[in-house]
Write a protein that holds these residues in place. Structure first.
Motif, PDB file in Angstrom:
ATOM      1  N   LEU A   1       0.833  -1.333  -0.045  1.00  0.00           N
ATOM      2  CA  LEU A   1      -0.064   0.161  -0.050  1.00  0.00           C
ATOM      3  C   LEU A   1       0.774   1.373   0.148  1.00  0.00           C
ATOM      4  N   ASP A   2       2.169   1.252   0.979  1.00  0.00           N
ATOM      5  CA  ASP A   2       2.943   2.393   0.832  1.00  0.00           C
ATOM      6  C   ASP A   2       3.443   2.711  -0.682  1.00  0.00           C
ATOM      7  N   LYS A   3       3.868   1.747  -1.291  1.00  0.00           N
ATOM      8  CA  LYS A   3       4.205   2.048  -2.917  1.00  0.00           C
ATOM      9  C   LYS A   3       3.231   2.309  -3.530  1.00  0.00           C
ATOM     10  N   ALA A   4       1.943   1.634  -3.323  1.00  0.00           N
ATOM     11  CA  ALA A   4       0.796   2.322  -4.224  1.00  0.00           C
ATOM     12  C   ALA A   4       0.634   3.784  -4.128  1.00  0.00           C
ATOM     13  N   LYS A   5       0.593   4.161  -2.588  1.00  0.00           N
ATOM     14  CA  LYS A   5       0.473   5.692  -2.439  1.00  0.00           C
ATOM     15  C   LYS A   5       1.432   6.388  -3.248  1.00  0.00           C
ATOM     16  N   SER A   6       2.844   6.160  -3.137  1.00  0.00           N
ATOM     17  CA  SER A   6       3.856   6.701  -3.716  1.00  0.00           C
ATOM     18  C   SER A   6       3.671   6.931  -5.090  1.00  0.00           C
ATOM     19  N   LEU A   7       3.210   5.836  -5.800  1.00  0.00           N
ATOM     20  CA  LEU A   7       3.155   5.853  -7.211  1.00  0.00           C
ATOM     21  C   LEU A   7       2.113   6.938  -7.700  1.00  0.00           C
ATOM     22  N   LEU A   8       1.099   7.008  -6.718  1.00  0.00           N
ATOM     23  CA  LEU A   8       0.067   8.003  -7.102  1.00  0.00           C
ATOM     24  C   LEU A   8       0.489   9.301  -6.798  1.00  0.00           C
ATOM     25  N   ALA A   9       1.380   9.846  -5.870  1.00  0.00           N
ATOM     26  CA  ALA A   9       1.629  10.832  -5.602  1.00  0.00           C
ATOM     27  C   ALA A   9       2.741  11.262  -6.583  1.00  0.00           C
ATOM     28  N   GLU A  10       3.441  10.417  -7.009  1.00  0.00           N
ATOM     29  CA  GLU A  10       4.188  10.751  -8.444  1.00  0.00           C
ATOM     30  C   GLU A  10       3.575  11.128  -9.729  1.00  0.00           C
ATOM     31  N   ALA A  11       2.351  10.526  -9.806  1.00  0.00           N
ATOM     32  CA  ALA A  11       1.486  10.618 -10.842  1.00  0.00           C
ATOM     33  C   ALA A  11       0.672  12.097 -10.836  1.00  0.00           C
TER      34      ALA A  11
END
Length: 547
Positions: free
Chosen positions: A369-379
């Protein structure tokens, strides 16, 4: 006689008739001795019990109705479940595998360059309307499909191209050499050509019936198969009956098959338990403990994938990073534990490991989930976004309970700030709208038609199949080139390598969240024999009988 007395006697007479009628069966043909009385003309009681007639009608409980009974216009397994028994293809698959066997064609030769296929046809076969099956009928069917449009004949476009684009149309000519010989000439080699000919959509239909019924042929199917079409009451039942002139001697065993639509899994299991249906598919694997005593559990050989499609042309889903983030947010093993009774494995690629060319070196997106949130922020979506999540309205082998799985996915996405609003539609509408690209994300799956990697990767993710079976509208030039090369190569090792390369790119671009490869569960009456579930999901019922 007074009027009052006359009315009283009349009502009494009507009541007697009504009680007699209530004592009958729903189908008198299944109880031919109903209403017989003992012969009392003789003074001696020499009456004997008559032998109970063998059960000859199969009631097949399924999760949804057919969309079309014209196989070339269908794309769903519920339609093929019926058409497989009304029609024949030129060649067929093995009993429970995808090896090529004779059917309407008894023999075939292939030229050294792989461009010319000459098929010898079975003689003496007639369509259910009494017209002759011959080479002209084969040519008629292929001309009909090739001169149609993509939105009419989705599978033809996926397998053979065409529809005005002559460069992509693989078939150059279909010609009748004589009544029992048909010849296919291709523009370029196609490795899975014979595998494609055996696919359910390419069953041969009566030209006379197509001309007679026109657009209504999908409701009045006429083939050469073991069973003849009788009636279709939409969302209720389809009835087919024995073809007495079937070209395989002694088949079919049954006199009639009734396909009934029971979308709710519990209701379908209860119908099986009560004996209202004799065979049911799409069961939850957790129901297997109920299939004891007078019932039997049957597992279908697995060749499927269930997935969440992410339409790459819509909103935030246009961004690869967003699609990757959603992949990281899904606990596939948790879904399997909750809904598949352990009878499934997590899916990594868009095709199952049993298919040649599967790339076992591709790593899945770990549940993070942390990786998922990080990718959303990057996008550019640090606070998430809102989208629709379409839940399947019918159980399928790869997705026995679409609504409940959708709810789990909804909760998973909520943990990374993505609000997924669950919506659904009637099955035919669901498919039509998803195919048109109207869904943000949608649950769907695929049971392989012919056991070839082309049938998964090209059919479902090839750019030429947008508006056909490529519902995510994914279109990558490099992937398209790899798939085209693989399709036209006759070198098995080269094909496998090309498919493996394509899977690496597809995984990175993430147009799907592959969820599961399941082992589908069916239940049947214990005295039902001769049923051989096929990995394609299209089951031939000609050998089924009750012992």
């Amino acid at each position: 006689m007074s009027k009052k007395l006359w009315l009283t006697l009349l009502m009494a007479f009507m009541l007697v008739l009504g009680l007699a009628a209530c004592g009958g069966t729903e189908d008198a043909s299944d109880n031919k001795d109903a209403g017989k009385t003992e012969d009392t003309t003789s003074g001696n009681d020499d009456s004997k019990e008559e032998e109970t007639p063998a059960q000859d009608t199969l009631v097949f409980g399924r999760g949804g109705d057919s969309v079309s009974l014209d196989p070339i216009t269908a794309t769903d397994g519920e339609s093929f479940k019926v058409t497989k028994n009304v029609f024949n293809t030129l060649v067929d698959y093995g009993e429970q595998d995808v090896t090529i066997r004779p059917s309407l064609a008894t023999d075939w030769q292939v030229s050294e360059d792989g461009l010319v296929y000459t098929l010898t046809l079975r003689e003496g076969v007639k369509f259910h309307d009494g017209t002759d099956f011959n080479a002209d009928a084969v040519v008629y069917n292929f001309n009909r499909w090739g001169n149609g449009t993509k939105d009419q004949f989705y599978y033809y476009g996926s397998a053979f191209g065409g529809f005005g684009d002559e460069e992509k149309h693989i078939i150059k000519e279909v010609k009748a050499l004589d009544a029992k010989t048909v010849q296919f000439t291709l523009k370029k080699p196609q490795a899975p050509f014979m595998q494609n000919l055996a696919m359910s959509p390419f069953a041969i239909a009566s030209p006379a019936a197509i001309e007679k019924y026109g657009d209504k042929f999908n409701e009045n199917p006429v083939g050469t198969g073991p069973f003849k079409f009788v009636e279709w009451k939409r969302n209720e039942r389809v009835v087919i009956e024995k073809n007495p002139d079937y070209f395989v001697e002694g088949l079919p065993k049954l006199n009639k098959v009734i396909f009934v639509s029971i979308p709710d899994n519990s209701a379908r299991v209860n119908a099986l338990l009560s004996g209202e249906v004799h065979l049911a598919d799409g069961l939850n694997n957790s129901d297997s403990n109920q299939l004891t005593g007078n019932l039997q559990a049957i597992n279908r050989p697995s060749m499927n994938v269930g997935y969440l499609g992410l339409t790459v042309t819509r909103g935030p889903l246009k961004d690869k990073l967003v699609r990757q983030a959603l992949n990281h947010a899904v606990d596939k093993q948790g879904i399997i534990d909750a809904f598949y009774g352990g009878q499934a494995i997590p899916a990594i690629n868009p095709m199952p490991p049993s298919i040649k060319g599967y790339n076992d070196q591709v790593a899945d997106y770990p549940y993070d989930l942390d990786k998922a949130k990080s990718l959303l922020a990057e996008a550019g979506y640090p606070d998430g976004f809102e989208m629709e999540l379409w839940a399947m309205p019918v159980p399928r082998p790869y997705m026995p309970d679409g609504q409940k799985v959708a709810e789990v996915l909804q909760a998973s996405f909520a943990q990374i700030g993505v609000k997924a609003n669950i919506v659904s539609f009637e099955w035919a509408t669901y498919l039509e709208k998803a195919r048109a690209g109207e869904a943000d994300s949608f649950m769907l799956g695929w049971t392989g038609d012919n056991g070839d990697a082309d049938n998964f990767l090209n059919t479902l993710l090839g750019g030429s199949n947008i508006d056909s079976n490529n519902y995510t509208r994914y279109d990558n030039a490099e992937v398209n080139e790899l798939l085209a090369k693989a399709q036209s190569s006759n070198d098995a090792a080269e094909r496998e390598d090309l498919y493996k390369q394509a899977q690496v790119i597809i995984k990175d671009e993430a147009p799907w969240i592959p969820l599961v490869h399941s082992t589908p569960l069916l239940g049947a009456s214990a005295n039902l024999t001769g049923f051989y579930p096929h990995p394609t999901g299209s089951d031939k019922l000609e050998t089924v009988e009750f012992k």
